[in-house]
Design an enzyme around this catalytic site. Structure first.
Site, PDB file in Angstrom:
ATOM      1  N   GLU A 194       0.825  -1.196   0.000  1.00 12.69           N
ATOM      2  CA  GLU A 194       0.000   0.000   0.000  1.00 12.69           C
ATOM      3  C   GLU A 194       0.867   1.258   0.000  1.00 12.69           C
ATOM      4  OE1 GLU A 194      -3.774  -2.098   2.268  1.00 12.69           O
ATOM      5  OE2 GLU A 194      -2.827  -0.374   3.223  1.00 12.69           O
ATOM      6  N   CYS A 203       3.633   8.591   1.148  1.00 11.47           N
ATOM      7  CA  CYS A 203       4.128   7.610   2.110  1.00 11.47           C
ATOM      8  C   CYS A 203       4.315   6.293   1.369  1.00 11.47           C
ATOM      9  CB  CYS A 203       3.130   7.477   3.257  1.00 11.47           C
ATOM     10  SG  CYS A 203       3.605   6.295   4.534  1.00 11.47           S
ATOM     11  N   CYS A 207       6.062  -6.552   7.565  1.00 14.03           N
ATOM     12  CA  CYS A 207       7.117  -6.048   8.439  1.00 14.03           C
ATOM     13  C   CYS A 207       7.433  -7.096   9.498  1.00 14.03           C
ATOM     14  CB  CYS A 207       6.675  -4.750   9.116  1.00 14.03           C
ATOM     15  SG  CYS A 207       7.970  -3.970  10.118  1.00 14.03           S
ATOM     16  N   CYS A 226       6.152  -4.631  16.162  1.00 16.52           N
ATOM     17  CA  CYS A 226       5.688  -3.602  17.104  1.00 16.52           C
ATOM     18  C   CYS A 226       4.222  -3.870  17.440  1.00 16.52           C
ATOM     19  CB  CYS A 226       5.858  -2.214  16.500  1.00 16.52           C
ATOM     20  SG  CYS A 226       7.582  -1.783  16.163  1.00 16.52           S
ATOM     21  N   CYS A 228       1.121  -1.752  15.912  1.00 15.96           N
ATOM     22  CA  CYS A 228       1.105  -1.499  14.470  1.00 15.96           C
ATOM     23  C   CYS A 228       0.443  -2.649  13.727  1.00 15.96           C
ATOM     24  CB  CYS A 228       2.537  -1.307  13.966  1.00 15.96           C
ATOM     25  SG  CYS A 228       2.662  -1.026  12.182  1.00 15.96           S
ATOM     26  N   GLY A 285       6.783  -1.858   6.237  1.00 14.26           N
ATOM     27  CA  GLY A 285       8.144  -2.343   6.338  1.00 14.26           C
ATOM     28  C   GLY A 285       9.081  -1.456   7.127  1.00 14.26           C
ATOM     29  N   GLU A 286      10.235  -2.012   7.469  1.00 16.75           N
ATOM     30  CA  GLU A 286      11.336  -1.309   8.125  1.00 16.75           C
ATOM     31  C   GLU A 286      12.380  -1.011   7.050  1.00 16.75           C
ATOM     32  OE1 GLU A 286      14.208   0.394   9.599  1.00 16.75           O
ATOM     33  OE2 GLU A 286      12.821  -0.067  11.246  1.00 16.75           O
ATOM     34  N   SER A 331      12.248   6.531   7.990  1.00 16.55           N
ATOM     35  CA  SER A 331      11.824   6.215   9.351  1.00 16.55           C
ATOM     36  C   SER A 331      12.319   4.829   9.735  1.00 16.55           C
ATOM     37  CB  SER A 331      10.293   6.268   9.451  1.00 16.55           C
ATOM     38  OG  SER A 331       9.858   5.911  10.747  1.00 16.55           O
ATOM     39  N   SER A 345      11.196   5.846  15.248  1.00 16.75           N
ATOM     40  CA  SER A 345       9.968   5.365  15.894  1.00 16.75           C
ATOM     41  C   SER A 345      10.312   5.003  17.335  1.00 16.75           C
ATOM     42  CB  SER A 345       9.417   4.149  15.138  1.00 16.75           C
ATOM     43  OG  SER A 345       8.964   4.512  13.861  1.00 16.75           O
ATOM     44  N   LEU A 346      10.179   5.968  18.220  1.00 22.32           N
ATOM     45  CA  LEU A 346      10.651   5.806  19.597  1.00 22.32           C
ATOM     46  C   LEU A 346       9.572   5.215  20.498  1.00 22.32           C
ATOM     47  CD1 LEU A 346      13.104   6.265  21.413  1.00 22.32           C
ATOM     48  CD2 LEU A 346      12.207   8.557  21.908  1.00 22.32           C
ATOM     49  N   HIS A 347       8.481   5.950  20.718  1.00 19.78           N
ATOM     50  CA  HIS A 347       7.264   5.474  21.359  1.00 19.78           C
ATOM     51  C   HIS A 347       7.357   5.186  22.855  1.00 19.78           C
ATOM     52  CE1 HIS A 347       5.899   5.354  17.287  1.00 19.78           C
ATOM     53  NE2 HIS A 347       6.713   4.350  16.976  1.00 19.78           N
ATOM     54  N   ASN A 378      -3.987   4.674  16.024  1.00 25.12           N
ATOM     55  CA  ASN A 378      -5.025   4.325  15.052  1.00 25.12           C
ATOM     56  C   ASN A 378      -5.407   2.866  15.230  1.00 25.12           C
ATOM     57  OD1 ASN A 378      -5.130   6.873  13.558  1.00 25.12           O
ATOM     58  ND2 ASN A 378      -3.023   6.380  12.998  1.00 25.12           N
ATOM     59  N   CYS A 431      -1.469   6.176   9.991  1.00 31.00           N
ATOM     60  CA  CYS A 431      -0.226   5.602  10.484  1.00 31.00           C
ATOM     61  C   CYS A 431      -0.490   4.304  11.236  1.00 31.00           C
ATOM     62  CB  CYS A 431       0.458   6.609  11.407  1.00 31.00           C
ATOM     63  SG  CYS A 431       2.040   6.057  12.048  1.00 31.00           S
TER      64      CYS A 431
END
Length: 392
Positions: A117, A130, A137, A141, A144, A190-191, A222, A244-246, A326, A369
């Site tokens: 996508e 994006c 992935c 996480c 996600c 993906g990473e 990212s 991507s800390l979070h 989300n 996201c």
């Protein structure tokens, strides 16, 4: 330096096309690689510049339409190369104008068809695309949807770059209008740094004046924190970086972003300092922080985050993007309430951090996201031990 990884690209982006029945998609060759291929054909390297301008500035993928290229050379190009955009499966348009395209990747080595996508977010004076770098992935996480859907395969450089070409065509084909696609972010499926060998040439094509010609501050990579490849990215290309800390501490981040068990926050912050070293003072790193109710959104988390980032950055600025969670089916989290997010933001700003709360876009079409899932048929889960850890 070469990275070692089970997740290496499925094909080498600089492979020679001069083999029978193996026409290479030119979306996969950056300018240096394309010049090298032309020289192997006995042609001047500047011919590569001409071809890139036709593709990326005029949107032409038919060799016969490239009028300043001789007929004989056009025939040779047709025999050795192809310029193949992705196939559109579905398009959805959100009430806020966000567009999501599901694109079919080519079948590879007997694997089932895979879809990814790509999302376009229009704003008054800019347009952000994006893009995805992997089908699925492997980072796992927990907040996600993409990660929970599993991992199928790496995308090739050609497949990554072709998303940008496709979007430009779908949005009217005006490749000279910088407001149509002004920014490209590697924040789709993906990473990116786990597919480094394919992502790096793609970045170079995005930045190249003979490619899409984007500013280095308008291409953002990212990552969830693959430390060796953050270092390698800093050495190889100058582009914007998002982390991507979070979470502000290892105990919490281990739960939310499992790669933290391999590269804990102290190592990640050291890598961020190295990434900024030598760059101009306008450079900054964006830290992405998803807001999860009762998990990472309390005032003590905000104060700890401010202390961490202020200590890590010294004279460089740090920018924090607060991302309302989300939801997706079977998610274990809920979104922090607006007043909680506002309070969190106020604490960070009071500590001197540039802080923005991202406005949720495209959630009605699952384009926000963390919601991209595409169609990853293998649904295999990679182990964290499979993630690249060494740079030689």
């Amino acid at each position: 330096m070469q990275g070692t990884s089970e997740n290496a690209p499925d094909s080498t982006p600089h492979a020679s096309p001069l083999t029978p029945h193996a026409r290479v998609n030119l979306f996969g060759l950056d300018r240096a690689a394309l010049r090298a291929e032309f020289e192997k054909m006995g042609e001047s390297g500047y011919r590569a510049d001409q071809i890139m301008l036709w593709i990326y500035r005029r949107g032409v993928v038919d060799f016969e339409q490239m009028s300043n290229v001789g007929k004989a050379l056009r025939a040779r190009l047709e025999a050795h190369f192809v310029i193949r955009p992705p196939e559109l499966v579905t398009e959805q348009v959100s009430t806020d104008g966000t567009r999501k395209w599901v694109l079919r990747l080519e079948e590879r080595e007997g694997r089932p068809e895979t879809m990814i996508e790509t999302v376009y977010i229009p704003e008054a004076n800019r347009g952000t695309l994006c893009i995805s770098s992997q089908a699925g992935c492997a980072m796992d996480c927990s907040f996600c949807s993409t990660a929970q859907g599993g991992f199928s395969r790496n995308m090739t450089t050609a497949e990554i770059v072709a998303q940008v070409y496709f979007a430009g065509k779908a949005l009217g084909g005006d490749f000279q209008n910088e407001k149509v696609i002004s920014n490209v972010v590697f924040m789709g499926m993906g990473e990116p740094l786990a597919n480094y060998n394919a992502v790096l040439p793609a970045i170079r094509i995005l930045l190249d004046d003979f490619g899409f010609g984007l500013s280095k501050r308008r291409v953002t990579v990212s990552t969830s924190g693959l430390v060796p490849f953050i270092d390698r990215l800093g050495d190889d290309v100058d582009t914007a970086l998002a982390i991507s800390l979070h979470a502000p501490n290892d105990q919490l981040r281990d739960q939310l972003v499992p790669i933290n068990k391999k590269y804990p926050i102290a190592e990640l912050m050291d890598a961020c300092r190295r990434y900024l070293a030598g760059k101009d003072r306008k450079a900054h790193i964006v830290y992405e922080y998803v807001m999860l109710e009762g998990v990472n959104d309390q005032p003590e988390h905000a104060r700890e985050l401010a202390k961490l980032l202020n200590a890590a950055h010294g004279g460089y600025s740090a920018k924090v993007n607060l991302i309302p969670f989300n939801p997706f089916p079977n998610a274990r989290y809920t979104r922090s309430k607006p007043d909680v997010i506002s309070r969190f933001s106020d604490i960070l700003r009071a500590k001197g951090l540039l802080t923005m709360t991202r406005r949720t876009r495209g959630d009605d079409i699952d384009a926000a996201c963390g919601q991209l899932v595409g169609k990853v048929q293998s649904k295999q889960k990679k182990r964290l031990g499979d993630i690249p850890v060494r740079v030689q």
